[in-house]
Design a protein around this motif. Structure first.
Motif, PDB file in Angstrom:
ATOM      1  N   LEU A 195       0.858  -1.179   0.000  1.00 45.87           N
ATOM      2  CA  LEU A 195       0.000   0.000   0.000  1.00 45.87           C
ATOM      3  C   LEU A 195       0.897   1.233   0.000  1.00 45.87           C
ATOM      4  CD1 LEU A 195      -2.699  -1.052   2.636  1.00 45.87           C
ATOM      5  CD2 LEU A 195      -2.635  -1.497   0.189  1.00 45.87           C
ATOM      6  N   GLY A 196       0.720   2.098  -1.013  1.00 42.06           N
ATOM      7  CA  GLY A 196       1.553   3.280  -1.145  1.00 42.06           C
ATOM      8  C   GLY A 196       1.343   4.276  -0.019  1.00 42.06           C
ATOM      9  N   ALA A 197       2.077   5.375  -0.086  1.00 44.68           N
ATOM     10  CA  ALA A 197       2.011   6.397   0.968  1.00 44.68           C
ATOM     11  C   ALA A 197       0.570   6.876   1.169  1.00 44.68           C
ATOM     12  CB  ALA A 197       2.913   7.566   0.593  1.00 44.68           C
ATOM     13  N   TRP A 198       0.181   7.031   2.432  1.00 46.96           N
ATOM     14  CA  TRP A 198      -1.177   7.470   2.751  1.00 46.96           C
ATOM     15  C   TRP A 198      -1.292   8.980   2.513  1.00 46.96           C
ATOM     16  CZ3 TRP A 198      -5.195   4.313   4.828  1.00 46.96           C
ATOM     17  CH2 TRP A 198      -4.829   2.975   4.990  1.00 46.96           C
ATOM     18  N   LYS A 199      -2.353   9.367   1.809  1.00 43.71           N
ATOM     19  CA  LYS A 199      -2.606  10.775   1.512  1.00 43.71           C
ATOM     20  C   LYS A 199      -4.019  11.143   1.970  1.00 43.71           C
ATOM     21  CE  LYS A 199       0.474  11.000  -2.498  1.00 43.71           C
ATOM     22  NZ  LYS A 199       0.572  11.334  -3.944  1.00 43.71           N
ATOM     23  N   LYS A 200      -4.148  12.369   2.463  1.00 45.74           N
ATOM     24  CA  LYS A 200      -5.450  12.826   2.939  1.00 45.74           C
ATOM     25  C   LYS A 200      -6.274  13.348   1.771  1.00 45.74           C
ATOM     26  CE  LYS A 200      -7.616  15.306   6.744  1.00 45.74           C
ATOM     27  NZ  LYS A 200      -7.407  16.150   7.941  1.00 45.74           N
ATOM     28  N   GLU A 201      -7.454  12.790   1.630  1.00 42.31           N
ATOM     29  CA  GLU A 201      -8.390  13.193   0.594  1.00 42.31           C
ATOM     30  C   GLU A 201      -9.685  13.625   1.271  1.00 42.31           C
ATOM     31  OE1 GLU A 201      -8.838  10.241  -2.388  1.00 42.31           O
ATOM     32  OE2 GLU A 201      -6.670   9.870  -2.609  1.00 42.31           O
ATOM     33  N   GLY A 202      -9.904  14.907   1.349  1.00 39.94           N
ATOM     34  CA  GLY A 202     -11.060  15.414   2.076  1.00 39.94           C
ATOM     35  C   GLY A 202     -10.846  15.251   3.570  1.00 39.94           C
ATOM     36  N   GLU A 203     -11.708  14.454   4.205  1.00 45.54           N
ATOM     37  CA  GLU A 203     -11.617  14.228   5.646  1.00 45.54           C
ATOM     38  C   GLU A 203     -10.927  12.911   5.992  1.00 45.54           C
ATOM     39  OE1 GLU A 203     -15.547  14.400   7.146  1.00 45.54           O
ATOM     40  OE2 GLU A 203     -15.856  16.531   6.690  1.00 45.54           O
ATOM     41  N   HIS A 204     -10.564  12.114   4.993  1.00 41.92           N
ATOM     42  CA  HIS A 204     -10.051  10.776   5.281  1.00 41.92           C
ATOM     43  C   HIS A 204      -8.691  10.557   4.616  1.00 41.92           C
ATOM     44  CE1 HIS A 204     -14.550  10.383   5.476  1.00 41.92           C
ATOM     45  NE2 HIS A 204     -14.216   9.847   6.645  1.00 41.92           N
ATOM     46  N   TRP A 205      -7.995   9.561   5.161  1.00 44.23           N
ATOM     47  CA  TRP A 205      -6.695   9.148   4.633  1.00 44.23           C
ATOM     48  C   TRP A 205      -6.873   7.861   3.836  1.00 44.23           C
ATOM     49  CZ3 TRP A 205      -2.131  11.866   5.444  1.00 44.23           C
ATOM     50  CH2 TRP A 205      -2.212  12.925   6.357  1.00 44.23           C
ATOM     51  N   LEU A 206      -6.248   7.821   2.643  1.00 44.91           N
ATOM     52  CA  LEU A 206      -6.329   6.643   1.781  1.00 44.91           C
ATOM     53  C   LEU A 206      -4.949   6.341   1.191  1.00 44.91           C
ATOM     54  CD1 LEU A 206      -9.641   7.306  -0.203  1.00 44.91           C
ATOM     55  CD2 LEU A 206      -9.284   5.624   1.624  1.00 44.91           C
ATOM     56  N   PRO A 207      -4.657   5.052   0.913  1.00 44.11           N
ATOM     57  CA  PRO A 207      -3.382   4.725   0.251  1.00 44.11           C
ATOM     58  C   PRO A 207      -3.338   5.331  -1.140  1.00 44.11           C
ATOM     59  CG  PRO A 207      -4.395   2.766   1.209  1.00 44.11           C
ATOM     60  CD  PRO A 207      -5.425   3.845   1.266  1.00 44.11           C
ATOM     61  N   SER A 208      -2.186   5.856  -1.509  1.00 38.49           N
ATOM     62  CA  SER A 208      -2.053   6.478  -2.828  1.00 38.49           C
ATOM     63  C   SER A 208      -2.031   5.447  -3.946  1.00 38.49           C
ATOM     64  CB  SER A 208      -0.779   7.320  -2.884  1.00 38.49           C
ATOM     65  OG  SER A 208       0.362   6.514  -2.596  1.00 38.49           O
ATOM     66  N   SER A 209      -1.661   4.197  -3.630  1.00 41.89           N
ATOM     67  CA  SER A 209      -1.576   3.151  -4.662  1.00 41.89           C
ATOM     68  C   SER A 209      -1.588   1.786  -4.001  1.00 41.89           C
ATOM     69  CB  SER A 209      -0.308   3.308  -5.508  1.00 41.89           C
ATOM     70  OG  SER A 209       0.848   3.160  -4.692  1.00 41.89           O
ATOM     71  N   VAL A 210      -1.844   0.782  -4.795  1.00 45.53           N
ATOM     72  CA  VAL A 210      -1.746  -0.621  -4.376  1.00 45.53           C
ATOM     73  C   VAL A 210      -0.893  -1.326  -5.415  1.00 45.53           C
ATOM     74  CG1 VAL A 210      -2.989  -2.753  -3.858  1.00 45.53           C
ATOM     75  CG2 VAL A 210      -4.025  -0.535  -3.300  1.00 45.53           C
ATOM     76  N   GLU A 211       0.257  -1.848  -4.992  1.00 45.09           N
ATOM     77  CA  GLU A 211       1.226  -2.422  -5.913  1.00 45.09           C
ATOM     78  C   GLU A 211       1.501  -3.881  -5.579  1.00 45.09           C
ATOM     79  OE1 GLU A 211       3.993   1.524  -6.646  1.00 45.09           O
ATOM     80  OE2 GLU A 211       4.449   0.191  -4.959  1.00 45.09           O
ATOM     81  N   ALA A 212       1.730  -4.673  -6.627  1.00 48.78           N
ATOM     82  CA  ALA A 212       2.113  -6.079  -6.467  1.00 48.78           C
ATOM     83  C   ALA A 212       3.629  -6.186  -6.416  1.00 48.78           C
ATOM     84  CB  ALA A 212       1.554  -6.903  -7.622  1.00 48.78           C
ATOM     85  N   TRP A 213       4.134  -6.872  -5.401  1.00 46.24           N
ATOM     86  CA  TRP A 213       5.573  -7.043  -5.236  1.00 46.24           C
ATOM     87  C   TRP A 213       5.927  -8.521  -5.399  1.00 46.24           C
ATOM     88  CZ3 TRP A 213       9.110  -3.803  -1.683  1.00 46.24           C
ATOM     89  CH2 TRP A 213       8.884  -2.443  -1.921  1.00 46.24           C
ATOM     90  N   PRO A 214       7.122  -8.836  -5.934  1.00 47.50           N
ATOM     91  CA  PRO A 214       7.520 -10.236  -6.105  1.00 47.50           C
ATOM     92  C   PRO A 214       7.786 -10.915  -4.772  1.00 47.50           C
ATOM     93  CG  PRO A 214       9.328  -8.767  -6.676  1.00 47.50           C
ATOM     94  CD  PRO A 214       8.131  -7.889  -6.463  1.00 47.50           C
ATOM     95  N   ALA A 215       7.530 -12.209  -4.722  1.00 46.22           N
ATOM     96  CA  ALA A 215       7.695 -12.966  -3.476  1.00 46.22           C
ATOM     97  C   ALA A 215       9.143 -13.032  -3.016  1.00 46.22           C
ATOM     98  CB  ALA A 215       7.137 -14.376  -3.658  1.00 46.22           C
ATOM     99  N   SER A 216      10.089 -12.838  -3.934  1.00 46.55           N
ATOM    100  CA  SER A 216      11.506 -12.910  -3.557  1.00 46.55           C
ATOM    101  C   SER A 216      11.927 -11.795  -2.614  1.00 46.55           C
ATOM    102  CB  SER A 216      12.377 -12.880  -4.821  1.00 46.55           C
ATOM    103  OG  SER A 216      12.136 -11.699  -5.572  1.00 46.55           O
ATOM    104  N   ARG A 217      11.089 -10.776  -2.425  1.00 48.85           N
ATOM    105  CA  ARG A 217      11.434  -9.654  -1.551  1.00 48.85           C
ATOM    106  C   ARG A 217      11.001  -9.881  -0.110  1.00 48.85           C
ATOM    107  NH1 ARG A 217      12.121  -4.640  -3.909  1.00 48.85           N
ATOM    108  NH2 ARG A 217      12.637  -4.033  -1.768  1.00 48.85           N
ATOM    109  N   PHE A 218      10.462 -11.067   0.219  1.00 44.72           N
ATOM    110  CA  PHE A 218       9.862 -11.274   1.535  1.00 44.72           C
ATOM    111  C   PHE A 218      10.379 -12.539   2.203  1.00 44.72           C
ATOM    112  CE2 PHE A 218       6.891  -8.985  -1.173  1.00 44.72           C
ATOM    113  CZ  PHE A 218       6.628  -7.860  -0.401  1.00 44.72           C
ATOM    114  N   LEU A 219      10.286 -12.519   3.523  1.00 40.54           N
ATOM    115  CA  LEU A 219      10.614 -13.664   4.372  1.00 40.54           C
ATOM    116  C   LEU A 219       9.545 -13.780   5.456  1.00 40.54           C
ATOM    117  CD1 LEU A 219      14.440 -12.991   4.889  1.00 40.54           C
ATOM    118  CD2 LEU A 219      13.471 -14.754   3.403  1.00 40.54           C
TER     119      LEU A 219
END
Length: 288
Positions: free
Chosen positions: A41-65
């Protein structure tokens, strides 16, 4: 209700530039094949009265443990052993994880050997087709023939294979040796066996895959039923990552209460519920 309306607003827009929700859905759906899938979930940005993620990105499994507590760790340039992932920045779905294997079961891992032997079988199957797929011409030259005469005969045999015609000296003879192989070649049997094993691993059904003769209707009905069960189970993974996003949005913007839930509903189930409701209502109250 505010959380519900915010969730609808968030899913009505694209998750990222040049990306559709179906792309992110497929990334998480592929956890069946690879064991697990993670989404950023990308950086949270305030839109009106609420905060929402700026983006949703798919990351490769090799980056995780995963650590011993089954917590997701993200590899960074400074820490190759992984840092603890923040729930408000990451979602993760796993396919059949266990205490011994937090990474989940990857169906493609069970297809490795059938895939390897299948491609190895193809190599020898092609050699078999090249060797016995066409008649095998044998040229006979007289005793004591010169080397140029032998080469001329070989060129004529090569043209016989490629062009179907050849011109050879009158004192040479040609015999055509045809293949006597009958039945299914063993290489083709190996390829078909590997195909059926991979199909069973990915579709969880056997009857339709290995149905040879008779019972075609029973095989198709079994295949359809089993495929539907797999689809309903696999869609739970997509619902899982979407619910993790909804939980993050709810906890960032609201105090207390429960976040809305994302649930896959089959059109057949919706139609059945509607008909059942109308039927039961008509029993209690006369409906014209």
């Amino acid at each position: 209700m505010k959380s519900y309306e915010l969730a609808k607003e968030f899913f009505d827009r694209r998750p990222d530039t040049n990306t559709e929700w179906i792309d992110i859905d497929w990334h998480n759906y592929s956890s069946i094949l690879f064991g697990f899938s993670a989404t950023h979930l990308g950086a949270w940005k305030k839109e009106g009265e609420h905060w929402l993620p700026s983006s949703v990105e798919a990351w490769p499994a090799s980056r995780f443990l995963f650590n011993q507590d089954h917590e997701l760790l993200v590899k960074t340039k400074d820490n190759r052993n992984g840092e603890l992932a923040e729930p408000s920045r990451w979602t993760c779905v796993r396919h059949m994880p266990s205490a011994k294997n937090p990474y989940g079961i990857a169906l493609l891992s069970s297809c490795f050997w059938p895939w390897l032997f299948k491609h190895g079988g193809f190599k020898f199957f092609v050699q078999l087709c090249e060797r016995f797929g066409v008649p095998f011409p044998i040229g006979k030259h007289p005793q004591g023939a010169q080397e140029n005469e032998i080469n001329e005969l070989m060129e004529g045999l090569a043209k016989l294979i490629t062009d179907g015609i050849a011109v050879i000296p009158d004192n040479n003879t040609i015999d055509i040796l045809e293949s006597k192989i009958s039945g299914q070649p063993v290489q083709l049997q190996l390829i078909n066996l590997c195909n059926s094993e991979m199909s069973k691993a990915l579709t969880s059904q056997t009857l339709a895959t290995e149905q040879k003769q008779g019972g075609a209707r029973a095989a198709s009905e079994t295949h359809t039923k089993r495929a539907g069960e797999n689809q309903r189970a696999d869609r739970a993974l997509v619902s899982g990552y979407r619910n993790q996003i909804l939980e993050a949005i709810h906890h960032v913007n609201f105090d207390g209460g429960k976040p809305p839930k994302y649930v896959w509903r089959d059109k057949k189930e919706i139609n059945t519920d509607t008909v059942s409701t109308l039927r039961e209502s008509a029993r209690l109250v006369k409906v014209p």
